[in-house]
Design a protein around this motif. Structure first.
Motif, PDB file in Angstrom:
ATOM      1  N   CYS A 143      19.453 -31.723 -56.124  1.00 49.05           N
ATOM      2  CA  CYS A 143      19.425 -30.885 -54.916  1.00 49.05           C
ATOM      3  C   CYS A 143      20.023 -29.504 -55.153  1.00 49.05           C
ATOM      4  O   CYS A 143      20.072 -28.692 -54.227  1.00 49.05           O
ATOM      5  N   ARG A 182      23.095 -33.058 -48.775  1.00 51.15           N
ATOM      6  CA  ARG A 182      21.774 -32.541 -48.439  1.00 51.15           C
ATOM      7  C   ARG A 182      20.736 -33.660 -48.336  1.00 51.15           C
ATOM      8  O   ARG A 182      20.142 -33.857 -47.294  1.00 51.15           O
ATOM      9  N   CYS A 183      20.528 -34.400 -49.417  1.00 50.06           N
ATOM     10  CA  CYS A 183      19.494 -35.444 -49.365  1.00 50.06           C
ATOM     11  C   CYS A 183      19.991 -36.718 -48.680  1.00 50.06           C
ATOM     12  O   CYS A 183      19.190 -37.539 -48.230  1.00 50.06           O
ATOM     13  N   CYS A 208      25.308 -37.235 -51.538  1.00 50.26           N
ATOM     14  CA  CYS A 208      24.887 -35.836 -51.440  1.00 50.26           C
ATOM     15  C   CYS A 208      24.778 -35.419 -49.975  1.00 50.26           C
ATOM     16  O   CYS A 208      24.173 -36.124 -49.154  1.00 50.26           O
ATOM     17  N   CYS A 231      22.251 -24.923 -53.338  1.00 54.04           N
ATOM     18  CA  CYS A 231      21.418 -26.075 -52.991  1.00 54.04           C
ATOM     19  C   CYS A 231      20.013 -25.605 -52.617  1.00 54.04           C
ATOM     20  O   CYS A 231      19.781 -24.428 -52.323  1.00 54.04           O
ATOM     21  N   ASP A 232      19.074 -26.543 -52.624  1.00 58.88           N
ATOM     22  CA  ASP A 232      17.680 -26.203 -52.324  1.00 58.88           C
ATOM     23  C   ASP A 232      17.522 -25.619 -50.917  1.00 58.88           C
ATOM     24  O   ASP A 232      16.711 -24.712 -50.690  1.00 58.88           O
TER      25      ASP A 232
END
Length: 249
Positions: free
Chosen positions: A186, A160-161, A158, A204-205
């Protein structure tokens, strides 16, 4: 030149041929004043792999579709109004050469020509058509464009994370705002992006938090001008399957 061709029989015949190649599933393309400027096969960078697509440049729209039988049959027709289009050149990276971005408020993607000359001709003709359209309408160029999706192959985890690894069970998803490849946890939220859909779309978050606070400028694509994916297999997929980036998360 365009004005002289607009009502010519030769231009009408050429447009009718394109309509017939798309068949009944395609939209009518013949309207007064429309001129077919040129056509050709370009490699479109889809979410899973690059694919050959047939493109048609008119003086007011850009049309493309899947190749079923070259010069005889196409499907999955897409029509892009040129007045909303901006284009940017892409630096050559490995086997991905002679490319540029086609950006619109609803969808943006990368395409690649066979040669540098072909790329230059496409970009010059597109820019000329866009300039002429905006000049006639008095409109200003669009500053808003959808994110260019990062290809699936560029992300094993991912974006993002940086923790979740993608597997057949843990699927890849794309944020509609930044274009990043993200995991399910996410990207559980939805947000209304009117230029892309009448319904809330997956984001996405990170982008959700920024959009929710009104910080739109910060939540802009940061990887729209570079692609490091290599062409590991020949471009022999000219079937009528869906564009990967059109139909799924």
């Amino acid at each position: 030149m365009v004005d002289r061709l607009a009502n010519s029989e030769a231009n009408t015949r050429r447009i009718n041929i394109v309509e017939n190649c798309f068949g009944a599933a395609g939209q009518p393309l013949t309207i007064p004043g429309r001129v077919l400027i040129g056509e050709g096969v370009l490699t479109k960078l889809c979410r899973k792999k690059p694919k050959a697509r047939q493109f048609f440049l008119f003086n007011d729209i850009l049309v493309y579709g899947n190749i079923v039988i070259q010069k005889k049959k196409y499907n999955k027709q897409h029509i892009i109004p040129l007045e909303n289009v901006t284009i940017d050149s892409i630096k050559d990276e490995g086997d991905l050469r002679n490319g540029w971005l086609i950006k619109t408020p609803t969808k943006s993607f990368a395409v690649y020509a066979a040669t540098a000359t072909e790329k230059s001709e496409w970009m010059n003709h597109i820019n000329k058509c866009v300039t002429d359209l905006l000049s006639k309408s008095g409109k200003t160029p669009s500053n808003e464009h959808a994110a260019v999706w990062v290809p699936d192959s560029e992300a094993t985890v991912c974006m993002r994370c940086q923790r979740a690894k993608f597997t057949p069970v843990n699927r890849r998803h794309h944020c509609r705002k930044c274009g990043f490849v993200v995991c399910g946890p996410c990207s559980e939220k939805r947000f209304l992006l009117p230029s892309q859909s009448s319904k809330p779309v997956r984001i996405c978050d990170f982008c959700y938090d920024l959009l929710s606070t009104g910080d739109m400028a910060t939540c802009q694509p940061t990887r729209s001008d570079s692609y490091s994916q290599s062409l590991k297999s020949p471009l022999n997929d000219v079937s009528d399957d869906d564009d990967d980036d059109d139909s799924s998360d």
